[in-house]
Design an enzyme around this catalytic site. Sequence first.
Site, PDB file in Angstrom:
ATOM      1  N   ILE A   1       3.153   7.324  -5.133  1.00  0.00           N
ATOM      2  CA  ILE A   1       3.593   6.107  -4.421  1.00  0.00           C
ATOM      3  C   ILE A   1       2.618   5.882  -3.274  1.00  0.00           C
ATOM      4  O   ILE A   1       2.568   6.678  -2.336  1.00  0.00           O
ATOM      5  CB  ILE A   1       5.019   6.214  -3.828  1.00  0.00           C
ATOM      6  CG1 ILE A   1       6.057   6.588  -4.890  1.00  0.00           C
ATOM      7  CG2 ILE A   1       5.400   4.878  -3.166  1.00  0.00           C
ATOM      8  CD1 ILE A   1       7.497   6.687  -4.357  1.00  0.00           C
ATOM      9  N   ASP A   2       1.825   4.838  -3.358  1.00  0.00           N
ATOM     10  CA  ASP A   2       0.963   4.481  -2.236  1.00  0.00           C
ATOM     11  C   ASP A   2       1.695   3.376  -1.481  1.00  0.00           C
ATOM     12  O   ASP A   2       1.818   2.253  -1.988  1.00  0.00           O
ATOM     13  CB  ASP A   2      -0.414   4.000  -2.717  1.00  0.00           C
ATOM     14  CG  ASP A   2      -1.316   3.736  -1.538  1.00  0.00           C
ATOM     15  OD1 ASP A   2      -1.470   4.634  -0.705  1.00  0.00           O
ATOM     16  OD2 ASP A   2      -1.832   2.605  -1.426  1.00  0.00           O
TER      17      ASP A   2
ATOM     18  N   THR B   1       4.573   4.648   0.781  1.00  0.00           N
ATOM     19  CA  THR B   1       5.902   5.275   0.818  1.00  0.00           C
ATOM     20  C   THR B   1       6.785   4.665   1.916  1.00  0.00           C
ATOM     21  O   THR B   1       7.988   4.481   1.708  1.00  0.00           O
ATOM     22  CB  THR B   1       5.759   6.802   1.022  1.00  0.00           C
ATOM     23  OG1 THR B   1       5.000   7.309  -0.066  1.00  0.00           O
ATOM     24  CG2 THR B   1       7.101   7.498   1.058  1.00  0.00           C
TER      25      THR B   1
ATOM     26  N   ASP C   1      -2.021   9.053  -6.731  1.00  0.00           N
ATOM     27  CA  ASP C   1      -1.056   8.812  -5.657  1.00  0.00           C
ATOM     28  C   ASP C   1       0.184   8.223  -6.310  1.00  0.00           C
ATOM     29  O   ASP C   1       0.185   7.070  -6.759  1.00  0.00           O
ATOM     30  CB  ASP C   1      -1.618   7.851  -4.599  1.00  0.00           C
ATOM     31  CG  ASP C   1      -0.716   7.836  -3.363  1.00  0.00           C
ATOM     32  OD1 ASP C   1       0.440   8.278  -3.476  1.00  0.00           O
ATOM     33  OD2 ASP C   1      -1.176   7.384  -2.306  1.00  0.00           O
TER      34      ASP C   1
ATOM     35  N   ASP D   1      -5.875   7.442  -2.213  1.00  0.00           N
ATOM     36  CA  ASP D   1      -5.571   6.073  -1.761  1.00  0.00           C
ATOM     37  C   ASP D   1      -6.617   5.089  -2.280  1.00  0.00           C
ATOM     38  O   ASP D   1      -6.346   3.896  -2.405  1.00  0.00           O
ATOM     39  CB  ASP D   1      -5.608   5.972  -0.222  1.00  0.00           C
ATOM     40  CG  ASP D   1      -4.618   6.894   0.470  1.00  0.00           C
ATOM     41  OD1 ASP D   1      -3.457   6.914   0.056  1.00  0.00           O
ATOM     42  OD2 ASP D   1      -5.022   7.598   1.428  1.00  0.00           O
TER      43      ASP D   1
ATOM     44  N   GLU E   1      -1.542  13.693  -4.479  1.00  0.00           N
ATOM     45  CA  GLU E   1      -1.195  13.784  -3.060  1.00  0.00           C
ATOM     46  C   GLU E   1      -0.109  14.816  -2.804  1.00  0.00           C
ATOM     47  O   GLU E   1      -0.197  15.592  -1.846  1.00  0.00           O
ATOM     48  CB  GLU E   1      -0.730  12.409  -2.536  1.00  0.00           C
ATOM     49  CG  GLU E   1      -0.298  12.489  -1.090  1.00  0.00           C
ATOM     50  CD  GLU E   1      -0.034  11.146  -0.437  1.00  0.00           C
ATOM     51  OE1 GLU E   1       0.127  10.143  -1.146  1.00  0.00           O
ATOM     52  OE2 GLU E   1       0.000  11.129   0.806  1.00  0.00           O
TER      53      GLU E   1
HETATM   54  C1  IPD Z   1      -0.642   5.202   2.907  1.00  0.00           C
HETATM   55  C2  IPD Z   1      -0.780   3.745   2.583  1.00  0.00           C
HETATM   56  C3  IPD Z   1      -0.990   2.954   3.855  1.00  0.00           C
HETATM   57  C4  IPD Z   1      -2.182   3.437   4.610  1.00  0.00           C
HETATM   58  C5  IPD Z   1      -2.078   4.923   4.868  1.00  0.00           C
HETATM   59  C6  IPD Z   1      -1.881   5.685   3.574  1.00  0.00           C
HETATM   60  P1  IPD Z   1       0.934   6.740   1.397  1.00  0.00           P
HETATM   61  O1  IPD Z   1      -0.453   5.960   1.738  1.00  0.00           O
HETATM   62  O2  IPD Z   1      -1.861   3.508   1.730  1.00  0.00           O
HETATM   63  O3  IPD Z   1      -1.235   1.596   3.570  1.00  0.00           O
HETATM   64  O4  IPD Z   1      -2.247   2.728   5.829  1.00  0.00           O
HETATM   65  O5  IPD Z   1      -3.263   5.336   5.493  1.00  0.00           O
HETATM   66  O6  IPD Z   1      -1.760   7.045   3.840  1.00  0.00           O
HETATM   67  O7  IPD Z   1       1.121   7.787   2.459  1.00  0.00           O
HETATM   68  O8  IPD Z   1       2.008   5.738   1.404  1.00  0.00           O
HETATM   69  O9  IPD Z   1       0.637   7.301   0.077  1.00  0.00           O
HETATM   70 CA    CA Z   2       1.499   8.526  -1.470  1.00  0.00          CA
END
Ligand code: IPD
Ligand code: CA
Length: 289
Positions: free
Chosen positions: A107-108, A110, A105, A233, A78
């Site tokens: 940190i999923d 963030t 990813d 994701d 990402e």
């Molecule tokens: C997000 C998370 C979140 C989701 C967003 C994603 P990120 O990823 O998974 O739950 O609702 O659509 O973008 O930006 O924290 O890697």
């Molecule tokens: Ca992320």
Amino acid sequence: MNKKEKVPYVVTSKSYTAVAINCAAKAGEWIKSRIGTVKQLSTKTSAQDLVTEVDKGAEQMIRKLILTHFPDHAILGEEGVEPGAEASMKALEAAKEEPYLWIVDPIDGTTNYVHGFPFYSVSIALAHKGEVIVGVVYDPSRDELFIAEKGKGAYVHGNPTLVSKESSLSQSLLATGFPMDTSFNLPQNMAGLQALLPKVRNVRGGGSAALHMAYVAAGRLSGYWELGLNAWDVAAGALLIQESGGKVTDTEGRPYDLAVRNVVATNGAIHESVLDTLSEAEATGFRKD
Ligand code: IPD
Ligand code: CA
């Protein structure tokens, strides 16, 4: 070969899964150790789209580790892609035919991480010619490592994961996420929420797509849907669910592949009901023009 030319040392004999686990565990431990210390909080596509130096540092760490073992493999991470849906789709398009593609990813979740809300994860998948063969999701807050290998099942804490048994929406606990794109995806998702919520036991919005999917795999959620996601994701979570007996498609019912952005992921038994409800509510996230 020229004598002065250095031959890079390559660590061999490590399984893909072992490397994925090692990366997720190392990065996860480091991320957790930095919680509450974020110094560089920046935004990407909008004020809600956050990134920190910890996201970037963790991705660097994971990239280095993967390339130490597999120097010819490609990596789609990402933080290595320009922000926004279009750039993500382009980057995937350019990389998806790679024989071995790691999808990362760091940190999923963030936003959760920044607020100290303990629901975030490291998500790492390996695709071979476009098909996900390894998926690992690590939750540092609970020290839970979800692991899947294509055709070999999925595990948490070494125990096989299995999707839940609910066969009707009225018995189901769902999760979703709230898209950052306020012009189209968010109103679409709100329409889906409005249609599904009265039919199910409840809907959660935990804030980590990968972890929601791991929870579907482990039978803790009956299903999950979200619009406008990216490959990093979803890829690891999709394999976890498939290997746990569940189903992953796009919101119009097409089978999962790396390019799917509008996702429905369930225990299988309630899949059609979720798809039908989204379709009736015109909330699939696909434009009708
Ligand atoms: C997000 C998370 C979140 C989701 C967003 C994603 P990120 O990823 O998974 O739950 O609702 O659509 O973008 O930006 O924290 O890697
Ligand atoms: Ca992320």
